[in-house]
Design an enzyme around this catalytic site. Structure first.
Site, mmCIF file in Angstrom:
data_model
loop_
_atom_site.group_PDB
_atom_site.id
_atom_site.type_symbol
_atom_site.label_atom_id
_atom_site.label_comp_id
_atom_site.label_asym_id
_atom_site.label_seq_id
_atom_site.Cartn_x
_atom_site.Cartn_y
_atom_site.Cartn_z
ATOM 1 N N ALA A 66 3.957 1.066 -2.493
ATOM 2 C CA ALA A 66 3.713 2.278 -2.988
ATOM 3 C C ALA A 66 4.913 3.410 -2.506
ATOM 4 O O ALA A 66 5.510 3.163 -1.140
ATOM 5 C CB ALA A 66 2.387 3.171 -2.949
ATOM 6 N N GLY A 112 0.763 -1.864 -2.797
ATOM 7 C CA GLY A 112 0.514 -1.820 -4.238
ATOM 8 C C GLY A 112 1.203 -2.752 -5.156
ATOM 9 O O GLY A 112 0.849 -3.023 -6.394
#
Length: 258
Positions: A66, A112
């Site tokens: 992320a 992520g």
């Protein structure tokens, strides 16, 4: 529609979504997640699309994590909201998508990025892929379903080991654990996915939709609520502040456990 962070095209009834942030190793930021959701929602009833392939631009990374700078100063409530909105609008959307979704994992799939790959129905990895959930190095835990999907795919013991050590595994290890379906040479990655889709497009879309729904029904959503709560609470810790500061300033973190 023009996208700032994605390259999107339809070929042979397959929707190709390429995260196009190669300079950032395809890191997921807010706008990228929003665009992924837009593409998927706009094609859910498109009868010309029978499957979805998600990959990252370039040869280095599927998604290397992320965009940490976006949430480095978040509060507990903001952290909870980040996880809840992300899970609902993107990751759960992918997992429950009525058309098969394959993640073509080219290179790094971290944080992520691995959570994005795990939300897909299948994963095919290039032989240079590296996968892991390094969130504890930032004083966080996975917040986009990682604590729930990883143990379902590889078992509780190995999942906890990967999460609490933050260790990466290579493509062959991932295949042996059942985390990816196939490992192929990088130049064969997309072709392998196309090979799988060539079978899928011959099958009943209605039956495929029902099959995906039935397979997904085996698990409870309670664990995701626990994850959201725990993820949000991390934003109130000194370890989170220390981990992010160390990351942004390229130094080794000094965690105190509070």
């Amino acid at each position: 529609m023009n996208y700032q962070n994605l390259f999107v095209n339809i070929e042979d009834q397959i929707l190709f979504i390429t995260i196009n942030r190669e300079a950032k190793l395809n890191a997921l930021n807010k706008s990228t997640l929003e665009e992924i959701a837009q593409v998927l929602n706009s094609n859910v009833d498109n009868k010309e699309v029978l499957g979805v392939l998600i990959t990252g631009a370039g040869s280095k990374a599927f998604v290397a994590g992320a965009d940490i700078s976006e949430f480095s100063n978040y509060s507990i409530e903001e952290g909870k909201k980040l996880a809840a909105i992300g899970q609902d609008s993107v990751f759960n959307l992918i997992e429950n998508y009525p058309k098969p979704v394959i993640a073509a994992v080219n290179g790094f799939a971290l944080g992520g990025g691995l959570e994005l790959a795990m939300s897909a129905h299948m994963r095919v990895a290039s032989d240079n892929a590296r996968l892991g959930l390094p969130e504890v190095t930032l004083g966080l835990i996975p917040g986009y379903g990682g604590t729930q999907r990883l143990p379902r795919l590889i078992g509780k013991g190995k999942a906890i080991e990967m999460i609490v050590t933050a260790d990466m595994i290579d493509a062959k290890q991932a295949e042996s654990l059942g985390l990816v379906n196939y490992v192929v040479a990088q130049d064969e990655l997309i072709n392998k996915c196309k090979e799988i889709f060539s079978k899928i497009v011959q099958r009943s879309p209605t039956a495929i939709k029902a099959a995906i729904k039935a397979v997904n029904a085996y698990s409870s959503a309670d664990g995701f609520d626990v994850e959201i709560q725990s993820f949000g609470e991390c934003f109130g810790t000194e370890d989170f502040k220390e981990g992010v500061d160390a990351f942004l300033n390229k130094r080794k973190p000094n965690f105190k456990g509070n």
